[in-house]
Design a protein around this motif. Sequence first.
Motif, PDB file in Angstrom:
ATOM      1  N   THR A   1       0.835  -1.205   0.000  1.00  0.00           N
ATOM      2  CA  THR A   1       0.000   0.000   0.000  1.00  0.00           C
ATOM      3  C   THR A   1       0.866   1.249   0.000  1.00  0.00           C
ATOM      4  O   THR A   1       1.872   1.316   0.697  1.00  0.00           O
ATOM      5  N   GLN A   2       0.473   2.223  -0.774  1.00  0.00           N
ATOM      6  CA  GLN A   2       1.240   3.464  -0.869  1.00  0.00           C
ATOM      7  C   GLN A   2       1.414   4.117   0.499  1.00  0.00           C
ATOM      8  O   GLN A   2       0.462   4.263   1.255  1.00  0.00           O
ATOM      9  N   TYR A   3       2.653   4.487   0.814  1.00  0.00           N
ATOM     10  CA  TYR A   3       2.971   5.115   2.090  1.00  0.00           C
ATOM     11  C   TYR A   3       2.315   6.492   2.163  1.00  0.00           C
ATOM     12  O   TYR A   3       2.357   7.268   1.214  1.00  0.00           O
ATOM     13  N   THR A   4       1.692   6.801   3.293  1.00  0.00           N
ATOM     14  CA  THR A   4       0.971   8.066   3.400  1.00  0.00           C
ATOM     15  C   THR A   4       1.361   8.890   4.615  1.00  0.00           C
ATOM     16  O   THR A   4       0.896  10.007   4.779  1.00  0.00           O
ATOM     17  N   SER A   5       2.206   8.350   5.503  1.00  0.00           N
ATOM     18  CA  SER A   5       2.564   9.062   6.721  1.00  0.00           C
ATOM     19  C   SER A   5       3.899   9.793   6.534  1.00  0.00           C
ATOM     20  O   SER A   5       4.380   9.967   5.428  1.00  0.00           O
ATOM     21  N   THR A   6       4.502  10.208   7.644  1.00  0.00           N
ATOM     22  CA  THR A   6       5.776  10.924   7.574  1.00  0.00           C
ATOM     23  C   THR A   6       6.790  10.337   8.540  1.00  0.00           C
ATOM     24  O   THR A   6       7.737  11.002   8.937  1.00  0.00           O
ATOM     25  N   GLY A   7       6.588   9.076   8.974  1.00  0.00           N
ATOM     26  CA  GLY A   7       7.490   8.465   9.937  1.00  0.00           C
ATOM     27  C   GLY A   7       8.834   8.106   9.332  1.00  0.00           C
ATOM     28  O   GLY A   7       8.966   7.869   8.127  1.00  0.00           O
TER      29      GLY A   7
ATOM     30  N   SER B   1      11.542  12.525  -1.050  1.00  0.00           N
ATOM     31  CA  SER B   1      10.447  13.389  -0.619  1.00  0.00           C
ATOM     32  C   SER B   1      10.113  14.364  -1.730  1.00  0.00           C
ATOM     33  O   SER B   1      10.670  14.283  -2.823  1.00  0.00           O
ATOM     34  N   SER B   2       9.237  15.288  -1.452  1.00  0.00           N
ATOM     35  CA  SER B   2       8.865  16.264  -2.479  1.00  0.00           C
ATOM     36  C   SER B   2       9.990  17.238  -2.782  1.00  0.00           C
ATOM     37  O   SER B   2       9.964  17.937  -3.792  1.00  0.00           O
TER      38      SER B   2
ATOM     39  N   GLY C   1       8.544  -2.161  -6.698  1.00  0.00           N
ATOM     40  CA  GLY C   1       8.089  -0.863  -6.222  1.00  0.00           C
ATOM     41  C   GLY C   1       7.300  -0.111  -7.267  1.00  0.00           C
ATOM     42  O   GLY C   1       7.033  -0.619  -8.359  1.00  0.00           O
ATOM     43  N   PHE C   2       6.948   1.140  -6.967  1.00  0.00           N
ATOM     44  CA  PHE C   2       6.147   1.937  -7.890  1.00  0.00           C
ATOM     45  C   PHE C   2       6.314   3.413  -7.561  1.00  0.00           C
ATOM     46  O   PHE C   2       6.766   3.795  -6.471  1.00  0.00           O
ATOM     47  N   LEU C   3       5.945   4.244  -8.496  1.00  0.00           N
ATOM     48  CA  LEU C   3       6.025   5.694  -8.337  1.00  0.00           C
ATOM     49  C   LEU C   3       4.843   6.196  -7.510  1.00  0.00           C
ATOM     50  O   LEU C   3       3.704   5.762  -7.709  1.00  0.00           O
ATOM     51  N   TYR C   4       5.127   7.098  -6.561  1.00  0.00           N
ATOM     52  CA  TYR C   4       4.076   7.711  -5.756  1.00  0.00           C
ATOM     53  C   TYR C   4       3.074   8.402  -6.681  1.00  0.00           C
ATOM     54  O   TYR C   4       3.443   9.091  -7.638  1.00  0.00           O
ATOM     55  N   SER C   5       1.772   8.209  -6.439  1.00  0.00           N
ATOM     56  CA  SER C   5       0.750   8.661  -7.376  1.00  0.00           C
ATOM     57  C   SER C   5       0.798  10.164  -7.651  1.00  0.00           C
ATOM     58  O   SER C   5       0.559  10.609  -8.775  1.00  0.00           O
ATOM     59  N   THR C   6       1.120  10.956  -6.632  1.00  0.00           N
ATOM     60  CA  THR C   6       1.179  12.410  -6.822  1.00  0.00           C
ATOM     61  C   THR C   6       2.319  12.800  -7.754  1.00  0.00           C
ATOM     62  O   THR C   6       2.298  13.876  -8.364  1.00  0.00           O
ATOM     63  N   ASP C   7       3.335  11.930  -7.873  1.00  0.00           N
ATOM     64  CA  ASP C   7       4.474  12.206  -8.749  1.00  0.00           C
ATOM     65  C   ASP C   7       4.318  11.538 -10.110  1.00  0.00           C
ATOM     66  O   ASP C   7       5.304  11.294 -10.815  1.00  0.00           O
ATOM     67  N   SER C   8       3.097  11.231 -10.509  1.00  0.00           N
ATOM     68  CA  SER C   8       2.867  10.463 -11.734  1.00  0.00           C
ATOM     69  C   SER C   8       3.381  11.147 -12.996  1.00  0.00           C
ATOM     70  O   SER C   8       3.624  10.496 -14.010  1.00  0.00           O
TER      71      SER C   8
ATOM     72  N   ARG D   1       9.381  10.619  -5.408  1.00  0.00           N
ATOM     73  CA  ARG D   1       9.039   9.677  -4.343  1.00  0.00           C
ATOM     74  C   ARG D   1       8.770   8.294  -4.950  1.00  0.00           C
ATOM     75  O   ARG D   1       7.841   8.126  -5.745  1.00  0.00           O
ATOM     76  N   PHE D   2       9.611   7.335  -4.575  1.00  0.00           N
ATOM     77  CA  PHE D   2       9.498   5.964  -5.050  1.00  0.00           C
ATOM     78  C   PHE D   2       9.059   5.065  -3.898  1.00  0.00           C
ATOM     79  O   PHE D   2       9.645   5.101  -2.811  1.00  0.00           O
ATOM     80  N   GLU D   3       8.000   4.299  -4.110  1.00  0.00           N
ATOM     81  CA  GLU D   3       7.442   3.425  -3.076  1.00  0.00           C
ATOM     82  C   GLU D   3       8.108   2.044  -3.167  1.00  0.00           C
ATOM     83  O   GLU D   3       7.945   1.322  -4.156  1.00  0.00           O
ATOM     84  N   LEU D   4       8.868   1.680  -2.147  1.00  0.00           N
ATOM     85  CA  LEU D   4       9.633   0.437  -2.126  1.00  0.00           C
ATOM     86  C   LEU D   4       8.809  -0.665  -1.456  1.00  0.00           C
ATOM     87  O   LEU D   4       8.495  -0.588  -0.270  1.00  0.00           O
ATOM     88  N   VAL D   5       8.477  -1.714  -2.215  1.00  0.00           N
ATOM     89  CA  VAL D   5       7.631  -2.805  -1.737  1.00  0.00           C
ATOM     90  C   VAL D   5       8.463  -3.977  -1.211  1.00  0.00           C
ATOM     91  O   VAL D   5       8.211  -4.512  -0.134  1.00  0.00           O
TER      92      VAL D   5
END
Length: 575
Positions: free
Chosen positions: A53-59, A101-102, A125-132, A186-190
């Motif tokens: 699931t796409q990461y949404t927090s800031t931890g 990050s942004s 992995g996949f690209l963060y949706s906002t950075d499409s 932002r790259f989402e690492l699975v």
Amino acid sequence: MSKSKFSFLTLIAALGAVSVVTVGVVGVVNNESLIQGAGTTTISCNYINFGTTQYTSTGVLKTASYSFSGNGFSLDSSTPFSNSDVYGNSSAGTYAARIGSSSAAGTVTFNLASPVYITSIGIDGFLYSTDSAKTASIKVTTSANTTGFSFTTTSTSETHFSDGGAFASDQATSSSFTIASQVVVRFELVKIRIETRSAAPTSSSESSASSSSSSSSSSTSIESGSTVSSSGSTSSASDISFHFLELGNAKTGDCTYIKAGTNDILIDAGSYYDSYTSISTAINQYCTDGKLEYVICTHAHTDHMAGFTHNWAKSTDTSGNGIFYNYKIGTIIDFAQANSTANIYDYYKYARSYAVSQGAVHYTALQCCNQTDGASKTYTLGTNLSMEILYQEYYASASSDENNNSVCVLFKQGTSNYFLFTGDLEAAGETSLISNNPSLPKVKLFKGAHHGSYTATSSALTAIIQPEMVAVCCCAGNTQYTSGADHVFPTQDFIDHVAPYTKAIYITTLGSFSDKSVFSSFNGQINIAYNAGVPTVACSNNNTILPLSEWFNKKGDLYDANTPNRVWPSNGVPL
């Protein structure tokens, strides 16, 4: 029959997406070992899993953000990683980690407790949706190989990125590996997959095998069960390869293409009429002259015979989809008994009659075992290579259970390498098979009976054949035949019966417990070839064995949030 014999590796690599993993000089894929003259090299596949699931927090990234599996290395206990601008959830299994990050590119380095030989790294992995609108550019290196490999992606859907063999020939050990973003994105690492060896590659053939493994569309590795050994004067025997096909839909069914010497063989053609396209596409990668020397249909069920014919077939048809209408057939061997009154049985007989009118010879399994009407019990396929039809009582008198009418086939390479197919034979049929074949041998490969059902592959049978590898043709987790989690394929009973002898279990297709129309590749097309008794595993999607797969260990799918889909039994071979 092709006039020119395929070379061994060319044969199993014929599908573009298939990778090749060769197995040593003497070769052991079980226990993930290679026997090399005086020593043994262990190959291990290790995973660092985050979440999908796409990461949404800031931890910040922490050890709780991921889980680790594998025995090829361990992370440094005091400083398992160092990073900048990399983020993670507080628990593994749900959210991906985020690299970057942004406003900044991100880098994470994983530190190993002890240096190891790293020969392959794969990234999911996949690209963060906002950075499409952006393009991620990621570089992966080790401390021993700072060139490593790079990849780019614009996909916001999970994708696998393989290293193209970048680490396959590395002769130095690594104490760490690094994943770094080359741009602000932002790259989402699975998931990270790391293949390690207990010794450096010692020959170009090993390096080439590892490189070929890494360059496939999905990462593969040697991941199997108990010891697989070469035996039985196979150096002078013809090669044989087995290809358990995916069938192009979410329905469970059987279809196995076999290249035996120069002979093209097909056992069954499920799962439904629309599977013909997938079946023919696969066959045509290997069969270059449009002729199948032997075709075997084990029993009269749609999921084993529909691809031989087409829906609404008529006795007058001379064309249409279906194996019997589109290939020249040498010999057809099928079930001696059938209870079926379904239309599919008529459609099959019409298509079979057409093939016979075009020159095919048709025998039942009973005729083969009795060696009557020109049929043979054993067929020579090449040098020290044969195919035997094994007798069981339901050839002579039909079982009330159609599955027990299944044709049973034993292939033999050299003097003591055997490969067993029993169709959908149930426990009663297996009892008859055992009693009528007192010399039933241990086998290198077993096609899991009845798709891994709880009603087949009995403990009585596995105690005798003690398979070194098992291939299962099914749509794992699909509720096509049952709504009960205990009985979806492959079942816990099936696993319990084979686990004492092997962990090298491969599955063709992955289904969904909640939506029976959904399917994707599990291992994909399972390709296992034997040269001089030494196996080469090269599945089209990945070589991950069943007990180490995500589906096997997934919780909250078939059962509640605390119960995995299946469990490896305590008496199973060690994982």
